[in-house]
Design a protein around this motif. Structure first.
Motif, PDB file in Angstrom:
ATOM      1  N   MET A   1      46.490  43.875  28.269  1.00  0.00           N
ATOM      2  CA  MET A   1      46.017  45.065  28.993  1.00  0.00           C
ATOM      3  C   MET A   1      44.765  44.744  29.800  1.00  0.00           C
ATOM      4  O   MET A   1      43.986  43.902  29.417  1.00  0.00           O
ATOM      5  CB  MET A   1      45.663  46.191  28.004  1.00  0.00           C
ATOM      6  N   GLY A   2      44.558  45.427  30.903  1.00  0.00           N
ATOM      7  CA  GLY A   2      43.336  45.213  31.657  1.00  0.00           C
ATOM      8  C   GLY A   2      42.902  46.473  32.367  1.00  0.00           C
ATOM      9  O   GLY A   2      43.672  47.064  33.126  1.00  0.00           O
ATOM     10  N   VAL A   3      41.686  46.903  32.048  1.00  0.00           N
ATOM     11  CA  VAL A   3      41.106  48.025  32.794  1.00  0.00           C
ATOM     12  C   VAL A   3      39.891  47.470  33.516  1.00  0.00           C
ATOM     13  O   VAL A   3      38.953  46.993  32.881  1.00  0.00           O
ATOM     14  CB  VAL A   3      40.716  49.193  31.869  1.00  0.00           C
ATOM     15  N   PHE A   4      39.959  47.460  34.830  1.00  0.00           N
ATOM     16  CA  PHE A   4      38.874  46.882  35.627  1.00  0.00           C
ATOM     17  C   PHE A   4      38.350  47.940  36.581  1.00  0.00           C
ATOM     18  O   PHE A   4      39.136  48.516  37.346  1.00  0.00           O
ATOM     19  CB  PHE A   4      39.373  45.668  36.421  1.00  0.00           C
ATOM     20  N   GLU A   5      37.050  48.180  36.550  1.00  0.00           N
ATOM     21  CA  GLU A   5      36.410  49.138  37.469  1.00  0.00           C
ATOM     22  C   GLU A   5      37.075  50.518  37.390  1.00  0.00           C
ATOM     23  O   GLU A   5      37.171  51.234  38.394  1.00  0.00           O
ATOM     24  CB  GLU A   5      36.499  48.623  38.922  1.00  0.00           C
ATOM     25  N   GLY A   6      37.584  50.861  36.220  1.00  0.00           N
ATOM     26  CA  GLY A   6      38.213  52.172  36.052  1.00  0.00           C
ATOM     27  C   GLY A   6      39.691  52.214  36.439  1.00  0.00           C
ATOM     28  O   GLY A   6      40.306  53.283  36.428  1.00  0.00           O
ATOM     29  N   PHE A   7      40.248  51.069  36.792  1.00  0.00           N
ATOM     30  CA  PHE A   7      41.666  51.023  37.160  1.00  0.00           C
ATOM     31  C   PHE A   7      42.448  50.281  36.083  1.00  0.00           C
ATOM     32  O   PHE A   7      42.055  49.182  35.669  1.00  0.00           O
ATOM     33  CB  PHE A   7      41.849  50.309  38.509  1.00  0.00           C
ATOM     34  N   ASN A   8      43.544  50.886  35.660  1.00  0.00           N
ATOM     35  CA  ASN A   8      44.387  50.263  34.644  1.00  0.00           C
ATOM     36  C   ASN A   8      45.336  49.283  35.325  1.00  0.00           C
ATOM     37  O   ASN A   8      46.277  49.702  36.001  1.00  0.00           O
ATOM     38  CB  ASN A   8      45.166  51.368  33.900  1.00  0.00           C
ATOM     39  N   MET A   9      45.060  47.990  35.171  1.00  0.00           N
ATOM     40  CA  MET A   9      45.865  46.962  35.848  1.00  0.00           C
ATOM     41  C   MET A   9      46.316  45.943  34.796  1.00  0.00           C
ATOM     42  O   MET A   9      45.653  44.901  34.608  1.00  0.00           O
ATOM     43  CB  MET A   9      45.032  46.253  36.925  1.00  0.00           C
ATOM     44  N   PRO A  10      47.400  46.232  34.080  1.00  0.00           N
ATOM     45  CA  PRO A  10      47.847  45.307  33.031  1.00  0.00           C
ATOM     46  C   PRO A  10      47.979  43.886  33.572  1.00  0.00           C
ATOM     47  O   PRO A  10      48.650  43.677  34.596  1.00  0.00           O
ATOM     48  CB  PRO A  10      49.214  45.878  32.625  1.00  0.00           C
ATOM     49  N   ASP A  11      47.321  42.925  32.903  1.00  0.00           N
ATOM     50  CA  ASP A  11      47.305  41.579  33.500  1.00  0.00           C
ATOM     51  C   ASP A  11      48.562  40.771  33.194  1.00  0.00           C
ATOM     52  O   ASP A  11      48.713  39.654  33.658  1.00  0.00           O
ATOM     53  CB  ASP A  11      46.010  40.820  33.156  1.00  0.00           C
ATOM     54  N   GLU A  12      49.491  41.355  32.407  1.00  0.00           N
ATOM     55  CA  GLU A  12      50.776  40.644  32.224  1.00  0.00           C
ATOM     56  C   GLU A  12      51.731  40.906  33.400  1.00  0.00           C
ATOM     57  O   GLU A  12      52.750  40.248  33.553  1.00  0.00           O
ATOM     58  CB  GLU A  12      51.445  41.035  30.901  1.00  0.00           C
ATOM     59  N   LEU A  13      51.378  41.874  34.267  1.00  0.00           N
ATOM     60  CA  LEU A  13      52.207  42.142  35.454  1.00  0.00           C
ATOM     61  C   LEU A  13      51.781  41.235  36.609  1.00  0.00           C
ATOM     62  O   LEU A  13      50.697  40.647  36.587  1.00  0.00           O
ATOM     63  CB  LEU A  13      52.063  43.607  35.889  1.00  0.00           C
ATOM     64  N   TYR A  14      52.652  41.155  37.604  1.00  0.00           N
ATOM     65  CA  TYR A  14      52.354  40.392  38.820  1.00  0.00           C
ATOM     66  C   TYR A  14      52.128  41.394  39.955  1.00  0.00           C
ATOM     67  O   TYR A  14      52.909  42.337  40.105  1.00  0.00           O
ATOM     68  CB  TYR A  14      53.529  39.473  39.174  1.00  0.00           C
ATOM     69  N   TYR A  15      51.095  41.177  40.765  1.00  0.00           N
ATOM     70  CA  TYR A  15      50.759  42.144  41.813  1.00  0.00           C
ATOM     71  C   TYR A  15      50.830  41.521  43.200  1.00  0.00           C
ATOM     72  O   TYR A  15      50.335  40.409  43.416  1.00  0.00           O
ATOM     73  CB  TYR A  15      49.337  42.689  41.619  1.00  0.00           C
ATOM     74  N   HIS A  16      51.400  42.285  44.133  1.00  0.00           N
ATOM     75  CA  HIS A  16      51.298  41.923  45.540  1.00  0.00           C
ATOM     76  C   HIS A  16      49.980  42.508  46.047  1.00  0.00           C
ATOM     77  O   HIS A  16      49.527  43.543  45.539  1.00  0.00           O
ATOM     78  CB  HIS A  16      52.487  42.505  46.321  1.00  0.00           C
ATOM     79  N   THR A  17      49.390  41.883  47.061  1.00  0.00           N
ATOM     80  CA  THR A  17      48.094  42.377  47.553  1.00  0.00           C
ATOM     81  C   THR A  17      48.189  43.789  48.136  1.00  0.00           C
ATOM     82  O   THR A  17      47.184  44.471  48.303  1.00  0.00           O
ATOM     83  CB  THR A  17      47.519  41.449  48.656  1.00  0.00           C
ATOM     84  N   GLU A  18      49.422  44.241  48.450  1.00  0.00           N
ATOM     85  CA  GLU A  18      49.605  45.616  48.950  1.00  0.00           C
ATOM     86  C   GLU A  18      49.810  46.604  47.798  1.00  0.00           C
ATOM     87  O   GLU A  18      50.263  47.727  48.000  1.00  0.00           O
ATOM     88  CB  GLU A  18      50.789  45.691  49.921  1.00  0.00           C
ATOM     89  N   HIS A  19      49.544  46.122  46.575  1.00  0.00           N
ATOM     90  CA  HIS A  19      49.494  46.998  45.391  1.00  0.00           C
ATOM     91  C   HIS A  19      50.816  47.422  44.793  1.00  0.00           C
ATOM     92  O   HIS A  19      50.884  48.383  44.034  1.00  0.00           O
ATOM     93  CB  HIS A  19      48.587  48.212  45.637  1.00  0.00           C
ATOM     94  N   SER A  20      51.891  46.691  45.120  1.00  0.00           N
ATOM     95  CA  SER A  20      53.091  46.886  44.307  1.00  0.00           C
ATOM     96  C   SER A  20      52.973  45.946  43.103  1.00  0.00           C
ATOM     97  O   SER A  20      52.348  44.892  43.183  1.00  0.00           O
ATOM     98  CB  SER A  20      54.362  46.587  45.110  1.00  0.00           C
ATOM     99  N   TRP A  21      53.557  46.357  41.970  1.00  0.00           N
ATOM    100  CA  TRP A  21      53.573  45.482  40.794  1.00  0.00           C
ATOM    101  C   TRP A  21      54.992  45.003  40.499  1.00  0.00           C
ATOM    102  O   TRP A  21      55.962  45.651  40.893  1.00  0.00           O
ATOM    103  CB  TRP A  21      52.956  46.143  39.557  1.00  0.00           C
ATOM    104  N   ALA A  22      55.081  43.875  39.825  1.00  0.00           N
ATOM    105  CA  ALA A  22      56.378  43.321  39.458  1.00  0.00           C
ATOM    106  C   ALA A  22      56.366  42.983  37.972  1.00  0.00           C
ATOM    107  O   ALA A  22      55.396  42.407  37.474  1.00  0.00           O
ATOM    108  CB  ALA A  22      56.648  42.059  40.276  1.00  0.00           C
ATOM    109  N   LYS A  23      57.445  43.365  37.293  1.00  0.00           N
ATOM    110  CA  LYS A  23      57.558  43.047  35.872  1.00  0.00           C
ATOM    111  C   LYS A  23      58.892  42.337  35.672  1.00  0.00           C
ATOM    112  O   LYS A  23      59.953  42.868  36.047  1.00  0.00           O
ATOM    113  CB  LYS A  23      57.530  44.340  35.062  1.00  0.00           C
TER     114      LYS A  23
END
Lengths: 353, 150
Positions: free
Chosen positions: B1-23
């Motif tokens: 799990m990852g909460v950074f700067e108030g945003f929940n961004m699970p670090d086991e997911l993969y992110y595109h810079t345009e903010h879509s996630w991939a699982k």
């Protein structure tokens, strides 16, 4: 060295919705594919009504009345709600890369910075306007300009604004379906309390060209750039033709079915502060617009603030109460609290058909 | 799990810079929009979904997401064929905001070049650094907007 941006001005004629919207849609393509500097397009439409990209046009407009009155209708490629356009409304299309150093990327703040340009333009006329989150410019609680945006190609942004110099409320009531349909006799005051125009604020006539000049100057000041008056290139003209043919004269685009389900309803509640009447339109599960009337005591500015805060909030008790709770002050509406107002809104939701 | 700067961004997911996630799920890739996107863009009004069977490339715009103030892009985090779309995001347009990594998923891709393309996405330790830079960039822009209004 100071940057030079492109300025396309069409103040001396009224353009069709198909042409004006097509020119705007070419702007992000010129930015993305031809590496054009940012482009400002200022113009005026023929008398017309334009819905947002994902609005239900048949629910928003009385299409038959538009046809009878010769009012053009169309759908733009940016978001937001219905706007009435005409000779005394300035239409603004602006194309820029989100990666441009003056924009610095990101979603947050785009409307702040571009809304700031419009506020500065109004200040030049002595009108003190402010940004009403998330996409309106207001003067003393009354809307004077609407903002919308989209990114269709690459990192290029298309930003739209309509700025009211003068406005025909009876026309609006005649061609638009509004939640206040059932109180048609009160319709004029309902809207005149919620919107204003530059001429109303100043109590005098204003030339469109003056306003366009002020908007251009405001862009120059905000971004510290120069403009060159420019025309569309051959490539751009070709693209405009393409958009006119494939998009803005195409029934499939204008009457697109890609939109959330739209419903309207009315809620009445007797409260210690008086009768509370709420008219609501829902886009899916969200409040698309809301009108609060009744025989309670409050000010137009307070009511407009509440209505604006509730736009696009999920229509459920928790979200409505949270939103109202975050802005509520004692006697915002005399004798009415957040719980009563929430109940009236939920009644309106129940009555949506 | 990852909460950074108030945003929940699970670090086991993969992110595109345009903010879509991939699982990654058994060779298929479930895709949605990040908590950063939904917080920044506001309540989602409508999702313009692609069709099942469409072939898409990594980085290609495959859908549009309208929020109150914005029409944003849904950018494909990986290449492949769209094999499933979540119609529920339009039946209840609140679920991307309320549950961006659960009920608010948008589509599933049968990936065609998964191993190579995952390397192009933001993942693990890099997520916190990326979100911090995004927040900083957004704050700078916001400050610029405030200057314009003074």
């Amino acid at each position: 060295m100071m940057e030079t941006w492109r300025y396309i001005k069409e103040w001396d004629k009224l353009v069709s919705t198909a042409y004006g919207l097509s020119v705007d849609d070419t702007l992000p393509y010129s930015i993305h594919e031809e590496n054009s500097p940012p482009i400002l397009h200022l113009y005026r439409f023929k008398p017309s009504v334009i819905v947002g990209k994902y609005q239900d046009i048949r629910a928003a407009l009385k299409i038959d009345r538009c046809r009878e009155r010769g009012i053009e209708y169309n759908r733009r490629s940016t978001g937001g709600g219905t706007v009435i356009m005409g000779e005394k409304t300035v239409a603004l299309g602006f194309g820029i890369s989100m990666k441009h150093p003056k924009m610095n990327g990101g979603i947050r703040g785009i409307f702040d910075i571009l809304g700031g340009v419009i506020i500065n333009s109004l200040r030049k006329f002595g009108i003190s306007a402010s940004f009403r989150p998330k996409n309106d410019i207001e003067v003393n609680g009354r809307k004077i300009a609407g903002l919308s945006a989209s990114t269709e190609v690459g990192d290029a942004l298309l930003f739209h604004t309509s700025l009211l110099i003068d406005f025909d409320i009876p026309l609006m009531l005649d061609i638009m379906n509004t939640p206040a349909e059932k109180i048609y006799d009160k319709g004029y005051s309902c809207f005149s309390e919620r919107m204003t125009t530059m001429e109303k604020e100043l109590g005098r006539k204003i030339e469109v060209q003056e306003v366009m000049e002020a908007v251009k100057e405001s862009f120059k000041e905000t971004f510290d750039i120069n403009f060159i008056e420019d025309h569309l290139t051959q490539t751009e003209k070709g693209r405009v033709e393409w958009f006119i043919k494939k998009r803005y004269t195409c029934e499939e685009w204008i009457f697109s079915k890609r939109h959330p389900k739209f419903k309207m309803g009315e809620g009445l509640l007797k409260t210690p502060g008086g009768l509370l009447q709420v008219y609501i339109s829902l886009a899916g599960e969200l409040i698309e617009s809301l009108m609060i009337t009744g025989d309670f005591f409050s000010t137009s500015a307070n009511i407009n603030k509440i209505e604006s805060a509730l736009k696009f909030v999920p229509a459920d008790r928790r979200d409505i109460e949270n939103t109202l709770g975050s802005m509520w002050k004692e006697n915002l509406i005399y004798g009415i609290d957040t719980s009563m107002l929430t109940s009236a809104i939920l009644k309106a939701k129940e009555n949506c058909g | 799990m990852g909460v950074f700067e108030g945003f929940n961004m699970p670090d086991e997911l993969y992110y595109h810079t345009e903010h879509s996630w991939a699982k990654v799920e058994n060779g298929k890739v479930r895709v949605g929009m990040s908590d950063f996107f939904q917080q920044e863009a506001g309540n989602v009004v409508y999702v313009d979904l692609p069709d099942e069977g469409d072939e898409i490339e990594q980085g290609e715009v495959c859908g549009k997401i309208q929020t109150r103030k914005w029409i944003g892009k849904l950018v494909a985090p990986v290449s492949g064929e769209i094999v499933e779309i979540n119609e529920e995001v339009n039946d209840d347009n609140t679920i991307i905001n309320k549950d961006p990594y659960g009920k608010g998923w948008v589509l599933v891709i049968e990936a065609s070049n998964l191993d190579e393309e995952l390397g192009n996405l933001i993942h693990g330790d890099k997520v916190s650094e990326w979100i911090r830079s995004e927040v900083k960039r957004a704050e700078e822009l916001k400050a610029k907007g405030q200057e314009g209004k003074e």
